[in-house]
Motif scaffolding. Structure first.
Motif, mmCIF file in Angstrom:
data_model
loop_
_atom_site.group_PDB
_atom_site.id
_atom_site.type_symbol
_atom_site.label_atom_id
_atom_site.label_comp_id
_atom_site.label_asym_id
_atom_site.label_seq_id
_atom_site.Cartn_x
_atom_site.Cartn_y
_atom_site.Cartn_z
ATOM 1 N N VAL A 164 2.419 -30.262 133.672
ATOM 2 C CA VAL A 164 1.794 -31.201 132.737
ATOM 3 C C VAL A 164 2.823 -32.240 132.295
ATOM 4 O O VAL A 164 4.027 -31.983 132.298
ATOM 5 C CB VAL A 164 1.219 -30.492 131.488
ATOM 6 N N ASP A 165 2.327 -33.408 131.932
ATOM 7 C CA ASP A 165 3.149 -34.478 131.377
ATOM 8 C C ASP A 165 2.442 -34.951 130.120
ATOM 9 O O ASP A 165 1.416 -35.633 130.187
ATOM 10 C CB ASP A 165 3.297 -35.613 132.393
ATOM 11 N N LEU A 166 2.984 -34.574 128.954
ATOM 12 C CA LEU A 166 2.270 -34.717 127.692
ATOM 13 C C LEU A 166 2.967 -35.707 126.763
ATOM 14 O O LEU A 166 4.200 -35.778 126.734
ATOM 15 C CB LEU A 166 2.170 -33.355 126.994
ATOM 16 N N PHE A 167 2.158 -36.432 125.962
ATOM 17 C CA PHE A 167 2.684 -37.424 125.034
ATOM 18 C C PHE A 167 2.066 -37.194 123.656
ATOM 19 O O PHE A 167 1.015 -37.758 123.325
ATOM 20 C CB PHE A 167 2.387 -38.846 125.541
ATOM 21 N N PRO A 168 2.692 -36.328 122.846
ATOM 22 C CA PRO A 168 2.134 -36.022 121.521
ATOM 23 C C PRO A 168 2.188 -37.225 120.584
ATOM 24 O O PRO A 168 2.924 -38.190 120.817
ATOM 25 C CB PRO A 168 3.042 -34.893 121.025
ATOM 26 N N GLU A 169 1.407 -37.160 119.532
ATOM 27 C CA GLU A 169 1.414 -38.203 118.499
ATOM 28 C C GLU A 169 2.797 -38.267 117.845
ATOM 29 O O GLU A 169 3.521 -37.273 117.781
ATOM 30 C CB GLU A 169 0.351 -37.923 117.449
ATOM 31 N N ALA A 170 3.127 -39.451 117.310
ATOM 32 C CA ALA A 170 4.474 -39.680 116.774
ATOM 33 C C ALA A 170 4.849 -38.698 115.668
ATOM 34 O O ALA A 170 5.992 -38.262 115.586
ATOM 35 C CB ALA A 170 4.594 -41.116 116.272
ATOM 36 N N GLY A 171 3.914 -38.324 114.821
ATOM 37 C CA GLY A 171 4.243 -37.431 113.719
ATOM 38 C C GLY A 171 3.951 -35.981 113.991
ATOM 39 O O GLY A 171 4.058 -35.139 113.085
ATOM 40 N N GLN A 172 3.610 -35.651 115.227
ATOM 41 C CA GLN A 172 3.165 -34.296 115.540
ATOM 42 C C GLN A 172 4.309 -33.290 115.550
ATOM 43 O O GLN A 172 4.168 -32.167 115.056
ATOM 44 C CB GLN A 172 2.442 -34.300 116.887
ATOM 45 N N PHE A 173 5.446 -33.680 116.116
ATOM 46 C CA PHE A 173 6.583 -32.767 116.207
ATOM 47 C C PHE A 173 7.853 -33.454 115.714
ATOM 48 O O PHE A 173 8.729 -33.829 116.503
ATOM 49 C CB PHE A 173 6.766 -32.280 117.649
ATOM 50 N N PRO A 174 7.980 -33.638 114.383
ATOM 51 C CA PRO A 174 9.220 -34.222 113.852
ATOM 52 C C PRO A 174 10.323 -33.163 113.764
ATOM 53 O O PRO A 174 10.048 -31.980 113.530
ATOM 54 C CB PRO A 174 8.798 -34.685 112.459
ATOM 55 N N PHE A 175 11.561 -33.594 113.971
ATOM 56 C CA PHE A 175 12.698 -32.692 113.840
ATOM 57 C C PHE A 175 13.838 -33.421 113.154
ATOM 58 O O PHE A 175 13.999 -34.634 113.296
ATOM 59 C CB PHE A 175 13.158 -32.197 115.214
ATOM 60 N N LYS A 176 14.624 -32.655 112.435
ATOM 61 C CA LYS A 176 15.830 -33.166 111.817
ATOM 62 C C LYS A 176 17.035 -32.889 112.719
ATOM 63 O O LYS A 176 17.012 -31.974 113.535
ATOM 64 C CB LYS A 176 16.052 -32.515 110.445
ATOM 65 N N LYS A 177 18.052 -33.687 112.539
ATOM 66 C CA LYS A 177 19.293 -33.471 113.270
ATOM 67 C C LYS A 177 19.775 -32.041 113.052
ATOM 68 O O LYS A 177 19.847 -31.559 111.909
ATOM 69 C CB LYS A 177 20.344 -34.462 112.778
ATOM 70 N N GLY A 178 20.063 -31.334 114.138
ATOM 71 C CA GLY A 178 20.543 -29.964 114.055
ATOM 72 C C GLY A 178 19.462 -28.917 114.166
ATOM 73 O O GLY A 178 19.770 -27.721 114.289
ATOM 74 N N ASP A 179 18.178 -29.310 114.156
ATOM 75 C CA ASP A 179 17.091 -28.353 114.364
ATOM 76 C C ASP A 179 17.074 -27.879 115.811
ATOM 77 O O ASP A 179 17.360 -28.652 116.731
ATOM 78 C CB ASP A 179 15.735 -28.981 114.051
ATOM 79 N N ILE A 180 16.708 -26.634 116.014
ATOM 80 C CA ILE A 180 16.548 -26.115 117.376
ATOM 81 C C ILE A 180 15.226 -26.622 117.938
ATOM 82 O O ILE A 180 14.168 -26.448 117.331
ATOM 83 C CB ILE A 180 16.584 -24.579 117.393
ATOM 84 N N ILE A 181 15.296 -27.266 119.112
ATOM 85 C CA ILE A 181 14.077 -27.788 119.737
ATOM 86 C C ILE A 181 13.745 -27.064 121.038
ATOM 87 O O ILE A 181 12.649 -27.233 121.584
ATOM 88 C CB ILE A 181 14.192 -29.298 120.025
ATOM 89 N N GLY A 182 14.668 -26.254 121.551
ATOM 90 C CA GLY A 182 14.418 -25.535 122.792
ATOM 91 C C GLY A 182 15.597 -24.662 123.147
ATOM 92 O O GLY A 182 16.536 -24.481 122.351
ATOM 93 N N TYR A 183 15.553 -24.127 124.382
ATOM 94 C CA TYR A 183 16.583 -23.195 124.830
ATOM 95 C C TYR A 183 16.968 -23.529 126.276
ATOM 96 O O TYR A 183 16.107 -23.862 127.105
ATOM 97 C CB TYR A 183 16.085 -21.750 124.710
ATOM 98 N N SER A 184 18.249 -23.441 126.573
ATOM 99 C CA SER A 184 18.760 -23.860 127.883
ATOM 100 C C SER A 184 18.216 -22.966 128.993
ATOM 101 O O SER A 184 17.873 -21.801 128.766
ATOM 102 C CB SER A 184 20.291 -23.825 127.891
#
Length: 611
Positions: free
Chosen positions: A127-147
């Motif tokens: 899949v190639d997905l494009f969420p809304e701008a405010g759907q997944f906000p993150f702050k600097k230093g937040d974990i967003i995934g895993y290697s």
């Protein structure tokens, strides 16, 4: 002096434009921040068909390490693919820039849950997905995934990029991350000179010649002076070592000067994806295909439209110059200088010319007897040089494409069939094939060589396009006209590399098969009548796992259902494994399970099991 001033002013404006994107953000390192990290690849590193657009951060052979948002922002794109970047996240930041995190093993739980629903909604693993701008906000230093090690990754690592507002990847290391230590200047291992005119000579001979460099306290230099005459292209093989690792990484800046005049300057600060294939004429592709390293050209080759060059030449006319100066610089401002003294005295060498070779528009060969070329009739040639009993000859292919050469009393076929200019739409028709070129297919003139062969042992037709060393810009269409009869529902085109076959596909029409390619290599037509294999690894109410494989054309698609309802199966082609992931973990797999796997010749295998 004016040249130096012009270059300096240009670079100041150039860098200022990029600095405006980054000055408002202090990016943190995306993995193990605050610790020393090690790289397996850097921005600008020359890969086979592109410049590397990010840094590859080593993870010690492990997966599952936390990946952190490098700055405030939101997830703008989520992509899941069995190839390429694998599991990848694209994050947009307030200053308009993007950060990219690729080959991940898993996403943050919120992202993962939404992506899973979309995979089930689309009934597709990829899949190639494009969420809304405010759907997944993150702050600097937040974990967003895993290697991880997904996609086309050859080992566990994080591929990380920062792109400007126009989606051009920039040199990540120019941001000065302290997690990467590089106190070692670039290594310049070899220099090469290639003749670009019929009267050009390197130490008295036509051709391309490589010279080892030795390191001194003042930099690098050749073991002895070099004699250059006529129009010559200069090339280097160099790389950037870093603290604590053996990897040979890329170099971002290279400058070539001749007697104080700057004739070439490249700066790999940002890349346009649309121009990436120009790397094939940035390094010496023919030399590489013949077994050499990827030498960086310090001249602009015909057809090269990349945007990393600030000062260029198309080959230098050498007359009585005294010194070549080459400066290389990495992202941490470590520099190396290479000085090559030029001699005005004739220096003789013995070329290692074992067989006729093509250098640009010329054929270069040697013979102990009088050499000739066969056009409509034999044309005797005069040697341009002699060494011992050997006589050396040059033929300008623009004067005709000879069918044969007369070498040492024997007729040697060239297999040349025609001259095809670049920047034109051309349909070139032969009895065995038709080659359809688009206007943008070629970088430069193509001297097409071809031979048809029938392999009686394997009972196959071989269409030998003998331009393996010719870089091709964009796809061209080849139509093969086979003599054998084939089952057109199962027969497709394959490229041939020894005993290895790569599926190319094709469409049949009126007994001919056409396909698209960017390589002029050997092709054959093979019938794949054997369906894919499915091997059960595990199947219960909670988890399904299978090994799927196809021995010739390869896997095209797969689909799993229970009682006719879609079941998501993750796919790892490197291990040939697929495994299930439920949309609702509380609902057991129960009922009739069916898995259908189809290969690229439309052979299918169906596996069923009652769960």
């Amino acid at each position: 002096m004016m040249k130096y001033i012009s270059i300096t002013v240009f670079l100041l404006f150039y860098l200022q434009g990029f600095a405006q994107d980054f000055e408002a953000i202090d990016y943190q390192f995306p993995i193990k921040p605050g610790q020393q990290n090690y790289l397996a690849g850097t921005v600008g590193e020359i890969r086979s068909s592109h410049f590397h657009t990010g840094i590859d951060v080593k993870t010690g052979g492990r997966t599952g390490l936390p990946i952190y948002a490098v700055a405030d922002g939101h997830i703008a794109r989520i992509k899941v693919s069995a190839s390429g970047y694998g599991y990848a996240l694209y994050m947009k930041h307030p200053n308009g820039t993007f950060s990219v995190y690729a080959h991940l093993e898993a996403f943050d739980s919120r992202i993962a849950a939404w992506a899973l629903k979309e995979q089930y909604r689309k009934e597709s693993f990829e899949v190639d997905l494009f969420p809304e701008a405010g759907q997944f906000p993150f702050k600097k230093g937040d974990i967003i995934g895993y290697s991880g090690n997904t996609g086309s990754s050859s080992g566990p690592h994080l591929h990380f990029e920062i792109r400007d507002a126009n989606h051009r990847p920039i040199d990540v290391l120019s941001l000065g991350f302290k997690e990467i230590r590089d106190n070692i200047p670039p290594v310049v291992q070899k220099v090469a000179f290639v003749t670009m005119g019929k009267d050009a000579r390197v130490n008295g001979f036509f051709g391309r010649y490589e010279f080892d460099l030795i390191k001194t306290k003042n930099g690098y230099q050749t073991k002895e002076p070099i004699n250059l005459v006529g129009k010559i292209g200069v090339e280097i093989y160099s790389y950037d070592p870093m603290d604590g690792i053996p990897n040979r990484n890329g170099i971002v800046k290279t400058t070539f000067q001749l007697d104080g005049d700057t004739l070439f300057h490249e700066y790999k600060e940002a890349f346009s994806f649309g121009k990436q294939r120009n790397v094939l004429v940035h390094y010496n592709y023919p030399a590489y295909k013949k077994g050499s390293r990827r030498f960086n050209k310090l001249y602009l080759a015909d057809g090269n439209e990349h945007n990393i060059y600030n000062v260029v030449n198309r080959g230098v006319d050498f007359v009585d110059q005294e010194e070549i100066l080459i400066n290389t610089e990495d992202s941490y401002k470590n520099t190396s200088t290479t000085r090559i003294l030029l001699s005005d005295e004739e220096i003789r060498i013995t070329p290692k010319l074992y067989r006729p070779e093509q250098i640009g528009n010329y054929l270069h060969f040697k013979s102990k007897q009088q050499g000739s070329v066969l056009l409509d009739e034999w044309v005797p040639l005069k040697p341009y040089a002699e060494s011992g009993e050997e006589h050396y000859y040059i033929w300008d292919l623009r004067d005709g494409t000879p069918k044969s050469l007369f070498i040492d009393g024997e007729t040697v076929k060239t297999d040349l069939v025609g001259l095809l200019p670049s920047n034109q739409e051309i349909s070139y028709v032969q009895k065995e094939f038709t080659l359809n070129l688009k206007r943008r297919s070629l970088f430069d003139t193509l001297y097409l060589a071809f031979e048809k062969e029938f392999d009686s042992l394997e009972n196959r037709e071989l269409f030998h396009f003998k331009n393996q060393t010719q870089p091709i810009r964009s796809n061209m269409e080849i139509v093969l006209n086979p003599e054998k009869g084939y089952n057109q529902e199962k027969a497709m085109v394959y490229s041939v590399f020894g005993k290895r076959y790569n599926f190319m596909g094709g469409e049949w029409e009126n007994g001919q098969i056409k396909f698209s390619t960017r390589d002029l290599v050997t092709y054959t037509i093979l019938e794949d009548t054997i369906p894919p294999s499915i091997e059960l690894k595990m199947a219960n109410a909670d988890y399904l796992k299978f090994r799927i494989d196809d021995e010739l054309s390869g896997i095209k698609s797969f689909k799993a259902t229970i009682n006719g309802e879609f079941v998501l199966m993750h796919y790892e082609p490197k291990r040939k494994l697929i495994w299930s992931q439920k949309l609702n973990e509380n609902i057991p797999f129960k009922g009739k399970f069916m898995l259908e796997v189809i290969d690229n010749s439309n052979n299918g295998t169906i596996y069923t099991k009652e769960l």
